[in-house]
Write a protein that holds these residues in place. Structure first.
Motif, short mmCIF file in Angstrom:
data_model
loop_
_atom_site.label_atom_id
_atom_site.label_comp_id
_atom_site.label_asym_id
_atom_site.label_seq_id
_atom_site.Cartn_x
_atom_site.Cartn_y
_atom_site.Cartn_z
N PRO A 232 0.74 -1.11 0.05
CA PRO A 232 -0.13 -0.09 0.10
C PRO A 232 0.91 1.52 -0.03
O PRO A 232 0.30 2.47 -0.17
CB PRO A 232 -0.82 0.00 1.38
CG PRO A 232 0.02 -1.09 2.22
CD PRO A 232 0.80 -1.98 1.12
N LEU A 233 2.12 1.12 -0.05
CA LEU A 233 2.72 2.27 0.23
C LEU A 233 3.54 2.61 -1.21
O LEU A 233 4.10 3.63 -1.31
CB LEU A 233 4.40 1.84 1.14
CG LEU A 233 3.88 1.69 2.69
CD1 LEU A 233 5.22 1.51 3.13
CD2 LEU A 233 3.16 2.64 3.04
N LEU A 234 3.20 1.71 -2.28
CA LEU A 234 3.61 2.02 -3.61
C LEU A 234 2.80 3.46 -4.18
O LEU A 234 1.55 3.29 -3.78
CB LEU A 234 3.33 0.82 -4.37
CG LEU A 234 4.43 -0.25 -4.27
CD1 LEU A 234 3.97 -1.41 -5.20
CD2 LEU A 234 5.83 0.18 -4.80
N ARG A 235 3.48 4.14 -4.57
CA ARG A 235 2.62 5.27 -5.34
C ARG A 235 1.43 5.03 -6.27
O ARG A 235 0.23 5.24 -6.03
CB ARG A 235 3.24 6.39 -5.98
CG ARG A 235 2.84 7.63 -6.46
CD ARG A 235 3.77 8.41 -7.20
NE ARG A 235 3.04 9.85 -7.45
CZ ARG A 235 2.33 10.14 -8.51
NH1 ARG A 235 2.16 9.15 -9.18
NH2 ARG A 235 1.60 11.15 -8.75
N ASN A 236 1.83 4.12 -7.21
CA ASN A 236 0.91 3.59 -8.30
C ASN A 236 0.78 2.02 -8.41
O ASN A 236 2.21 1.63 -8.61
CB ASN A 236 1.14 4.45 -9.31
CG ASN A 236 0.21 5.56 -9.40
OD1 ASN A 236 -0.59 5.97 -8.71
ND2 ASN A 236 0.48 6.34 -10.66
N SER A 237 0.10 1.21 -8.27
CA SER A 237 0.04 -0.26 -8.38
C SER A 237 -1.39 -0.54 -9.09
O SER A 237 -2.15 0.25 -8.82
CB SER A 237 0.54 -0.97 -7.57
OG SER A 237 -0.52 -1.04 -6.44
N PHE A 238 -1.75 -1.62 -9.41
CA PHE A 238 -2.95 -2.05 -9.92
C PHE A 238 -3.88 -2.01 -8.63
O PHE A 238 -5.08 -1.65 -8.62
CB PHE A 238 -2.90 -3.66 -10.40
CG PHE A 238 -4.25 -4.16 -10.74
CD1 PHE A 238 -4.77 -3.68 -11.97
CD2 PHE A 238 -4.81 -4.82 -9.72
CE1 PHE A 238 -6.28 -4.20 -11.98
CE2 PHE A 238 -6.17 -5.17 -9.96
CZ PHE A 238 -6.88 -4.99 -11.32
N TRP A 239 -3.44 -2.35 -7.49
CA TRP A 239 -4.14 -2.39 -6.26
C TRP A 239 -4.41 -0.92 -5.68
O TRP A 239 -5.47 -0.49 -5.20
CB TRP A 239 -3.60 -3.42 -5.09
CG TRP A 239 -3.50 -4.58 -5.64
CD1 TRP A 239 -2.30 -5.43 -5.94
CD2 TRP A 239 -4.64 -5.49 -6.05
NE1 TRP A 239 -2.64 -6.63 -6.39
CE2 TRP A 239 -4.10 -6.68 -6.61
CE3 TRP A 239 -5.85 -5.51 -6.11
CZ2 TRP A 239 -4.66 -7.78 -7.12
CZ3 TRP A 239 -6.95 -6.47 -6.39
CH2 TRP A 239 -6.26 -7.74 -6.92
N THR A 240 -3.50 -0.07 -5.75
CA THR A 240 -3.63 1.30 -5.11
C THR A 240 -4.44 2.12 -6.07
O THR A 240 -5.40 2.62 -5.61
CB THR A 240 -2.33 1.96 -4.91
OG1 THR A 240 -1.66 1.95 -6.16
CG2 THR A 240 -1.39 1.16 -3.93
N VAL A 241 -4.44 1.75 -7.48
CA VAL A 241 -5.25 2.59 -8.31
C VAL A 241 -6.69 2.15 -8.13
O VAL A 241 -7.64 3.07 -8.21
CB VAL A 241 -4.60 2.82 -9.68
CG1 VAL A 241 -5.69 3.26 -10.58
CG2 VAL A 241 -3.27 3.42 -9.77
N SER A 242 -6.68 0.92 -8.40
CA SER A 242 -8.17 0.17 -8.65
C SER A 242 -8.95 0.60 -7.26
O SER A 242 -10.19 0.69 -7.30
CB SER A 242 -8.29 -1.20 -8.89
OG SER A 242 -7.49 -1.96 -8.15
N ILE A 243 -8.28 0.05 -6.14
CA ILE A 243 -9.14 0.22 -4.85
C ILE A 243 -9.06 1.61 -4.49
O ILE A 243 -10.50 2.22 -3.85
CB ILE A 243 -8.38 -0.56 -3.61
CG1 ILE A 243 -8.44 -2.29 -3.95
CG2 ILE A 243 -8.85 -0.43 -2.52
CD1 ILE A 243 -7.34 -2.85 -2.86
N GLY A 244 -8.23 2.38 -4.56
CA GLY A 244 -8.38 3.95 -4.23
C GLY A 244 -9.37 4.55 -5.11
O GLY A 244 -10.33 5.29 -4.48
N THR A 245 -9.38 4.35 -6.25
CA THR A 245 -10.36 4.90 -7.46
C THR A 245 -11.77 4.48 -7.00
O THR A 245 -12.67 5.44 -7.00
CB THR A 245 -9.90 4.52 -8.64
OG1 THR A 245 -8.53 4.97 -8.86
CG2 THR A 245 -10.97 5.18 -9.79
N THR A 246 -11.96 3.52 -6.64
CA THR A 246 -13.37 2.81 -6.22
C THR A 246 -13.75 3.57 -5.17
O THR A 246 -15.13 4.09 -5.21
CB THR A 246 -13.28 1.14 -5.90
OG1 THR A 246 -12.90 0.49 -7.17
CG2 THR A 246 -15.06 0.84 -5.56
#
Length: 583
Positions: A232-246
């Motif tokens: 979760p500390l990565l600025r952008n990954s599939f999970w940070t973008v998809s979960i965060g955007t949702t």
């Protein structure tokens, strides 16, 4: 003479867009004079159709932050962010089956009135206050971005441009109400769409075709879609973008007062649902198109990074520089592009001003102060509110210009309040056991924690204690006579992961991906709200229409779905569940 004709064409395109916006405001304010009631001013008299509502929603959510921020994001960090286009499908399902049925049932002028019906007046007041503050902080960002683009092209001072744009926006929003906002948004979205398509076509031609774009971005390591690292500390990954955007978009599209106000303005639930689907699909398309522009920008400047070469101060100016390069031989096109950028700002600002005026009137003046006025006076008060808030936002542009990344700062500002508000709505609609004490503490704790995290992160970034790793750029194709700017210095920092360098004294929580701010805020709010509600249970009667349909089935299996009309008459109008289920 040719240069004069070129500049005349640029300003003509720009003036055309502003002129149309003013004329629409004049028409709905003075020709079709039906803005004398709260229902007319905020809901357009419930006579709006799907097309202008959809276009207005798209325009009001596609600000300069998207048009300038997404291409810059792709150029600097790669294409991982564009996964948001796929996530739209899940967001549509969540909003349609959880939030939209409840809001359309209740026909609320202010979305935060829900909290008074479900919990109490204190929760409503707190939610309205948080929303108003977040909006007043967000609008200056929206204003500043197009002014920056205009400055890059025309060299006019940013602080000379912003008051003019804001005055025009305040004028047609104040005079024309929702109808003027919706129709100016629809017209402005045409300018935006034309400018985006024109830039893409010319860019593809100039760089030698789509194949060259894909090849250049692949070689430059820009193409990244499925970085499945769960950190979760990565600025952008599939999970940070998809979960965060949702989490962020469910709030922004499913319960934002501006969006709900437009859905409720439609005469039937089916039309509201269609507008939502078209709206979210339209948002996805715009994200993809702006992402494509980012790939074009990289292809154009892959051998000579404009920032390192000193052509521009930072990546905020990448797209205006790209446009002036590709459109230099087409008089009027740069003006059309600037019109598109400014259109997004005006449409977003007008929508937010219209929304915040209704929120302040309904949730503060009427409820908290107990002031009851005539419909005509209410309309005047809301128009005055638009003017006052607009002036405050113009003054805050002085602060915004000192902020960092366009996309990141916009998401960060939203993350402070989005989580606690989303948590409160989820508690109210999905958890019958949640009570007012739980909702209050859930919101307070969520807001406090996220304020602490975001403030700590921004202070660390401003003091160069957190630095993000950007994609590699080249200067091999730059002229030999230029002085190259210094690259990022990571001295004294250690590498936390492949995205971030941090100072040893920075707490890890401050390195949380900005995309997760809404996620964490929501989870904290729901958890605290449920725990407090269970520790301090309270006997309460919950009206069935205050719960989302699938929860109603469980709690009230024999209840028939009903809807309250604006005149106060309750009738059965549509079913949100299968015919064999009694709701």
């Amino acid at each position: 003479m040719d240069l004069q004709l070129s500049w005349a064409a640029e300003y003509a395109a720009f003036a055309c867009m502003l002129g149309i916006s003013i004329l629409i405001g004049l028409y709905y304010g003075f020709v079709e004079r039906k803005q004398s009631t709260v229902n007319d001013y905020l809901l357009g008299g419930k006579h709006m159709s799907v097309f202008p509502i959809t276009m207005s929603l798209i325009a009001s959510h596609i600000s300069g932050i998207t048009l300038l921020g997404v291409p810059s994001e792709i150029y600097v960090y790669g294409t991982q962010y564009l996964i948001v286009a796929i996530i739209n499908i899940f967001i549509i399902l969540i909003v349609i089956y959880v939030f939209l049925p409840v809001f359309y049932d209740l026909q609320l002028t202010s979305v935060y009135e829900y909290f008074e019906l479900r919990f109490n007046r204190k929760i409503r007041g707190l939610a309205s206050l948080m929303f108003t503050i977040s909006l007043i902080l967000y609008i200056p960002v929206v204003i500043y971005i197009p002014a920056l683009a205009f400055n890059q092209v025309s060299k006019l001072n940013v602080h000379s441009i912003t008051p003019i744009l804001c005055l025009i926006c305040i004028f047609y929003t104040t005079v024309g109400g929702l109808k003027a906002v919706v129709w100016t948004d629809a017209v402005q979205s045409l300018f935006t769409t034309i400018s985006i398509v024109a830039v893409i076509i010319l860019g593809i031609i100039q760089v030698g075709g789509v194949g060259n774009v894909i090849k250049a971005n692949a070689e430059g390591n820009r193409l990244e879609w499925f970085n499945m690292d769960p950190d979760p500390l990565l600025r952008n990954s599939f999970w940070t973008v998809s979960i965060g955007t949702t989490f962020s978009w469910v709030h922004g599209l499913g319960m934002h007062p501006g969006a709900v106000q437009r859905f409720v303005a439609l005469p039937t639930y089916n039309k509201a649902r269609k507008a939502l689907i078209y709206f979210i699909l339209g948002i996805g398309i715009v994200k993809i198109l702006t992402g494509a522009i980012g790939m074009l920008v990289y292809t154009k400047f892959k051998d000579c990074d404009p920032v390192m070469a000193g052509y521009i101060e930072n990546d905020k100016n990448l797209l205006p520089l790209f446009v002036t390069n590709v459109a230099s031989n087409y008089p009027g096109l740069t003006g059309l592009f600037i019109s598109g950028i400014v259109s997004t700002a005006l449409s977003t600002m007008s929508a937010q001003l219209n929304t915040v005026s209704g929120t302040i009137y309904e949730d503060f003046i009427v409820k908290l102060l107990g002031v009851k006025v005539s419909d005509l006076m209410a309309s005047i008060i809301m128009k005055a509110t638009v003017v006052i808030v607009g002036i405050i936002c113009v003054s805050l542009v002085l602060v915004v210009e000192k902020l960092g990344s366009i996309l990141q700062i916009s998401v960060t500002l939203g993350g402070v309040t989005q989580g606690c508000l989303l948590a409160a709505f989820v508690l109210g609609m999905c958890f019958p056991c949640a009570n007012s004490r739980g909702a209050l503490w859930g919101m307070i704790v969520s807001f406090a924690v996220m304020s602490w995290i975001t403030l700590g992160a921004e202070m660390a970034i401003m003091n160069d204690k957190i630095k993000f790793v950007t994609k590699e750029v080249s200067v091999t194709g730059c002229p030999s006579n230029i002085t190259l700017q210094n690259t990022t210095d990571f001295t004294g920092l250690y590498r936390l992961n492949h995205d971030v360098y941090v100072a040893p004294d920075v707490w890890k929580i401050f390195t949380l991906s900005y995309m997760h701010y809404s996620t964490v805020g929501t989870l904290i709010g729901i958890s605290v709200g449920l725990i407090v509600s269970l520790i301090f249970p309270k006997e309460q009667h919950i009206e069935p229409n205050l719960l989302t349909p699938f929860v109603r089935r469980i709690v009230y299996p024999n209840h028939k779905n009903q809807i309250m009309k604006p005149n106060g008459v309750i009738v059965e109008e549509y079913n949100l569940v299968p015919q064999n289920t009694q709701l």
